[in-house]
Design a protein around this motif. Structure first.
Motif, PDB file in Angstrom:
ATOM      1  N   PHE A  85      27.335   8.290  24.469  1.00 15.07           N
ATOM      2  CA  PHE A  85      26.152   8.451  25.313  1.00 15.07           C
ATOM      3  C   PHE A  85      24.961   8.950  24.493  1.00 15.07           C
ATOM      4  O   PHE A  85      25.116   9.582  23.444  1.00 15.07           O
ATOM      5  CB  PHE A  85      26.413   9.420  26.476  1.00 15.07           C
ATOM      6  N   SER A  86      23.778   8.618  24.980  1.00 14.29           N
ATOM      7  CA  SER A  86      22.518   9.100  24.412  1.00 14.29           C
ATOM      8  C   SER A  86      21.539   9.196  25.573  1.00 14.29           C
ATOM      9  O   SER A  86      21.102   8.179  26.114  1.00 14.29           O
ATOM     10  CB  SER A  86      21.990   8.146  23.340  1.00 14.29           C
ATOM     11  N   ILE A  87      21.206  10.420  25.969  1.00 17.54           N
ATOM     12  CA  ILE A  87      20.445  10.639  27.196  1.00 17.54           C
ATOM     13  C   ILE A  87      19.206  11.487  26.915  1.00 17.54           C
ATOM     14  O   ILE A  87      19.284  12.509  26.231  1.00 17.54           O
ATOM     15  CB  ILE A  87      21.320  11.359  28.250  1.00 17.54           C
ATOM     16  N   LEU A  88      18.068  11.054  27.462  1.00 18.09           N
ATOM     17  CA  LEU A  88      16.852  11.857  27.386  1.00 18.09           C
ATOM     18  C   LEU A  88      16.878  12.897  28.497  1.00 18.09           C
ATOM     19  O   LEU A  88      17.171  12.576  29.650  1.00 18.09           O
ATOM     20  CB  LEU A  88      15.609  10.975  27.548  1.00 18.09           C
ATOM     21  N   LEU A  89      16.577  14.132  28.152  1.00 23.67           N
ATOM     22  CA  LEU A  89      16.511  15.213  29.127  1.00 23.67           C
ATOM     23  C   LEU A  89      15.088  15.767  29.136  1.00 23.67           C
ATOM     24  O   LEU A  89      14.572  16.159  28.092  1.00 23.67           O
ATOM     25  CB  LEU A  89      17.487  16.336  28.766  1.00 23.67           C
ATOM     26  N   ALA A  90      14.472  15.788  30.300  1.00 17.04           N
ATOM     27  CA  ALA A  90      13.121  16.339  30.433  1.00 17.04           C
ATOM     28  C   ALA A  90      13.186  17.572  31.323  1.00 17.04           C
ATOM     29  O   ALA A  90      13.755  17.527  32.414  1.00 17.04           O
ATOM     30  CB  ALA A  90      12.177  15.304  31.026  1.00 17.04           C
ATOM     31  N   THR A  91      12.632  18.670  30.858  1.00 14.52           N
ATOM     32  CA  THR A  91      12.664  19.903  31.643  1.00 14.52           C
ATOM     33  C   THR A  91      11.442  20.042  32.543  1.00 14.52           C
ATOM     34  O   THR A  91      11.306  21.038  33.245  1.00 14.52           O
ATOM     35  CB  THR A  91      12.756  21.131  30.717  1.00 14.52           C
ATOM     36  N   GLY A  92      10.574  19.039  32.521  1.00 17.35           N
ATOM     37  CA  GLY A  92       9.401  19.069  33.394  1.00 17.35           C
ATOM     38  C   GLY A  92       8.360  18.069  32.931  1.00 17.35           C
ATOM     39  O   GLY A  92       8.540  17.382  31.918  1.00 17.35           O
ATOM     40  N   ASN A  93       7.279  17.956  33.682  1.00 21.67           N
ATOM     41  CA  ASN A  93       6.173  17.095  33.273  1.00 21.67           C
ATOM     42  C   ASN A  93       5.602  17.594  31.954  1.00 21.67           C
ATOM     43  O   ASN A  93       5.398  18.791  31.766  1.00 21.67           O
ATOM     44  CB  ASN A  93       5.070  17.101  34.336  1.00 21.67           C
TER      45      ASN A  93
END
Length: 253
Positions: A85-93
């Motif tokens: 797996f390779s996943i982008l994680l965004a903690t906010g705008n």
């Protein structure tokens, strides 16, 4: 014989009471109390470094553990990688300037607003974003923070407005903001806060150091723990904007 038994009985009672009192005194003496502001801040900063691993890296590998790696792109964008797996994680705008000078980022938007925005031409990014109905606290301040580190505008304010900002912030929020931003905000706080305010923030550092913050410690309390620093920073940015607007209106009159 009866008298001896009576004396023995009272002796046991008084001995028991004395032992309990002595135990209470010893327990009280063992209770930890806050040390001075700088010691508590230093200890809290060490705990911050220990637990907030993502804040210790500007860009690149944050941590590698069995089964995964976490890489950091910027303050709010991460990549989680594993064998399958390779996943982008965004903690906010988030918006930030790229190496080529272009603004990059990730924004969470309502699809209806997105369709509304693309009904028109837009010559500027700000024009397009204004049609997306994004939270003001997320966008306006984050834009400034991540392109010009604009929280530092408070360093140029008059003493009165600096004091007003500190008054608007809870000791808990102020402590977490200082831990998040670092030495520069700590110096600002010490230079403009009262002894009472410094004492209260010192206590918050103490609570952080001993795990006595957050809902797990006080389910009905409003204080945030060290992992909720994001909420503290949101409050910090909102109060800066609030005081900034008041200051501007005052200067206009």
């Amino acid at each position: 014989m009866a008298k001896n038994k009576k004396k023995s009985f009272w002796k046991r009672i008084t001995s028991s009471l004395f032992s309990k009192k002595q135990s209470q005194v010893e327990n009280s003496a063992r209770k930890k109390v806050p040390q001075n502001f700088h010691i508590e801040w230093k200890n809290a900063s060490a705990k911050w470094s220990q637990f907030l691993l993502t804040k210790q890296v500007t860009q690149g590998l944050v941590v590698e553990r069995s089964g995964y790696k976490l890489h950091k792109t910027n303050e709010k964008l991460f990549r989680l990688e594993g064998a399958d797996f390779s996943i982008l994680l965004a903690t906010g705008n988030t918006l930030y300037p790229g190496k080529d000078g272009k603004i990059s980022g990730i924004l969470f938007v309502d699809e209806g607003n997105l369709n509304l925005a693309i009904q028109s031409d837009h010559n500027k990014l700000e024009s397009f974003l204004s049609r997306l109905d994004l939270p003001k606290a997320d966008m306006e301040f984050q834009w400034k923070m991540e392109t010009t580190n604009d929280w530092r505008v408070i360093l140029e304010w008059e003493k009165f407005w600096k004091e007003q900002l500190i008054l608007q912030l809870s000791a808990n929020t102020m402590a977490l903001a200082i831990l998040s931003i670092g030495e520069e905000l700590k110096q600002f706080f010490e230079s403009n806060a009262t002894e009472r305010q410094i004492s209260l923030v010192r206590d918050e550092f103490f609570y952080v150091n001993h795990g006595k913050t957050g809902r797990s410690y006080s389910p009905h309390g409003k204080n945030k723990n060290i992992f909720e620093f994001g909420k503290a920073m949101t409050e910090f940015s909102e109060k800066i904007e609030f005081i900034s607007n008041k200051r501007e209106k005052e200067h206009e009159t």
